[in-house]
Design an enzyme around this catalytic site. Sequence first.
Site, PDB file in Angstrom:
ATOM      1  N   HIS A  25       2.912   0.421   3.321  1.00  0.00           N
ATOM      2  CA  HIS A  25       2.066   0.381   4.530  1.00  0.00           C
ATOM      3  C   HIS A  25       2.695   1.109   5.724  1.00  0.00           C
ATOM      4  CE1 HIS A  25       4.394  -3.038   5.987  1.00  0.00           C
ATOM      5  NE2 HIS A  25       3.849  -3.904   5.166  1.00  0.00           N
ATOM      6  N   HIS A  79       5.411 -17.012   0.985  1.00  0.00           N
ATOM      7  CA  HIS A  79       4.826 -15.966   1.829  1.00  0.00           C
ATOM      8  C   HIS A  79       3.571 -15.429   1.151  1.00  0.00           C
ATOM      9  CE1 HIS A  79       4.314 -12.715   4.517  1.00  0.00           C
ATOM     10  NE2 HIS A  79       5.094 -11.831   3.971  1.00  0.00           N
ATOM     11  N   GLU A  81       1.683 -12.698   1.894  1.00  0.00           N
ATOM     12  CA  GLU A  81       1.344 -11.266   1.919  1.00  0.00           C
ATOM     13  C   GLU A  81       1.094 -10.819   0.471  1.00  0.00           C
ATOM     14  OE1 GLU A  81       4.147  -8.972   4.151  1.00  0.00           O
ATOM     15  OE2 GLU A  81       2.786  -7.269   4.370  1.00  0.00           O
ATOM     16  N   ASP A  83       1.851  -8.562  -1.567  1.00  0.00           N
ATOM     17  CA  ASP A  83       2.884  -8.151  -2.527  1.00  0.00           C
ATOM     18  C   ASP A  83       3.589  -9.360  -3.143  1.00  0.00           C
ATOM     19  OD1 ASP A  83       3.781  -8.475   0.094  1.00  0.00           O
ATOM     20  OD2 ASP A  83       5.521  -7.194  -0.169  1.00  0.00           O
ATOM     21  N   HIS A 146       7.866 -13.157   8.563  1.00  0.00           N
ATOM     22  CA  HIS A 146       7.268 -12.322   9.604  1.00  0.00           C
ATOM     23  C   HIS A 146       5.755 -12.492   9.686  1.00  0.00           C
ATOM     24  CE1 HIS A 146       5.690  -8.932   6.923  1.00  0.00           C
ATOM     25  NE2 HIS A 146       6.289  -9.755   6.088  1.00  0.00           N
ATOM     26  N   ASP A 165      10.504 -12.950   2.894  1.00  0.00           N
ATOM     27  CA  ASP A 165      10.842 -11.556   3.207  1.00  0.00           C
ATOM     28  C   ASP A 165      12.143 -11.410   4.008  1.00  0.00           C
ATOM     29  OD1 ASP A 165       8.953 -10.182   1.797  1.00  0.00           O
ATOM     30  OD2 ASP A 165       7.540  -9.956   3.451  1.00  0.00           O
ATOM     31  N   TYR A 192      14.920  -2.474   6.848  1.00  0.00           N
ATOM     32  CA  TYR A 192      13.928  -3.536   6.679  1.00  0.00           C
ATOM     33  C   TYR A 192      13.816  -4.351   7.970  1.00  0.00           C
ATOM     34  CZ  TYR A 192      11.062  -6.901   4.235  1.00  0.00           C
ATOM     35  OH  TYR A 192      10.000  -7.677   3.859  1.00  0.00           O
ATOM     36  N   HIS A 225      12.448  -9.265  -1.675  1.00  0.00           N
ATOM     37  CA  HIS A 225      12.610  -7.838  -2.004  1.00  0.00           C
ATOM     38  C   HIS A 225      14.091  -7.506  -2.142  1.00  0.00           C
ATOM     39  CE1 HIS A 225       8.451  -6.713  -1.013  1.00  0.00           C
ATOM     40  NE2 HIS A 225       8.557  -7.347   0.136  1.00  0.00           N
TER      41      HIS A 225
END
Lengths: 404, 52
Positions: A25, A79, A81, A83, A146, A165, A192, A225
């Site tokens: 993104h 989380h 999100e 992904d 986040h 994250d 990051y 990640h």
Amino acid sequence: MYKPIEIADRIYSVGCRDWDIRDFHGYSTYEGTTYNAFLILGEKNILIDTVKEKFADEFLSNISKIIDPKKIDIVISNHTEMDHSGAIPRLMQVIGEEKPLYCSKMGAKNLKSHFNRDFNFKVVGSGDELKIGDRTFSFLETRMLHWPDSMFTYLVEDAILFSSDAFGQHYSGDKFFDDEIGDEIIPHARKYYANILLHFSPRVQALLKDVAKMNLKINMICPDHGILWRENPSKIIEAYDKWSRQEPANKVVVIFDSMWDSTTKMARSITSGIESEDVAVRLMNTRKWHRSDIMTEIIEAGAIAVGSPTLNNGIFPVIADVMTYIKGLRPQNKIAAAFGSYGWSGEAVKILNNEFSEMKLDIIDEGIKVQYVPDEDDLNKCFDLGVKIAKTLKQKLSGGKDGQ
Amino acid sequence: MEKYECVCGYVYDPADGDPDNGVEPGTSFTDLPGEWVCPICGASQDNFKKLD
């Protein structure tokens, strides 16, 4: 394909590697990324987080190498999100729709909204615990680190922090742990932080203080990640402390674009002026450098100088892109100055100064605008602006030292 | 006084105000300065809904 790794006793990393992704993104991911997920076996089998939807089959296959996915009893979503949650519907379909899904209040709201359906939500908040057999899962909401739903799950007996994250890096290589890769991973972690978390730095500071008060023993940090921090988890915590304090450093980033190389000449003279004062400088042409790499440099700088030609009475589109991006990530404690060449109206410098002002940066000069091509005199003025930026920065840094 | 919830889940409680950002305890949501934004996620006031 990802060979599940036993990261601790009966705890497996079962996520997927995305070797190909290069644009996350709008964040450049030159080394791809991983979507980490963790399977914890015990009296009940627990899965923490999932992967991007398109990796759902691979993910289920990874889990199958350890246990039949149907034997997963509980899912925890740290989380939401996509992904990390994209594979949830497919997973639930396989393991049983009635299985409990633990998440924060905002997590439940988000998952309902993402998938337009309900799950068997078990909403948890900070301090809540899930005790199963010989394992205790303790939850800590980390709202806006986040996303509103973000939370950490701490496995008490093994002292493992599953940090969603936070503490992550976009890196997919042949290494899985900090001790295998060493300091090579730090620039990825810094990138990051700069691109995902910088604007929430006050929240990071508050969280680090809370965690310090809790006196948690941390053997391992498992982000969603990149590599896992097992040898020295305090290293990344200390780095987050440093980055989130946003203290200015002895470095200037000069960011510019140009139409006919006039603004380029100005940028080079400013850079020379900065160097003449023995301050580190990085000259970054916005059409050569990705916005996310520019941002990574900025978090380790004490000043930025931004140069833009005036195009159609505005700033140059590529500069507008970078400025929008920088502004959103809210770098603090920076000195700023603008410059640029123009043909007739010359609004760019004024627009840049307005942006700096809205970003609450310290504008140390009204900026330099030059009509058409800069002559020797103009370039000397640019050199002097570089000197001024460097001297002001050095003064600021020495003032900071006196105050400590 | 009424509490308001942000899209991120933060709840503005007038009893607490937001002293870190210059809002004294006892300030109602409607009396917040126009530039005040959510201290957690940065969203503007129109992203808040009154809690029942």
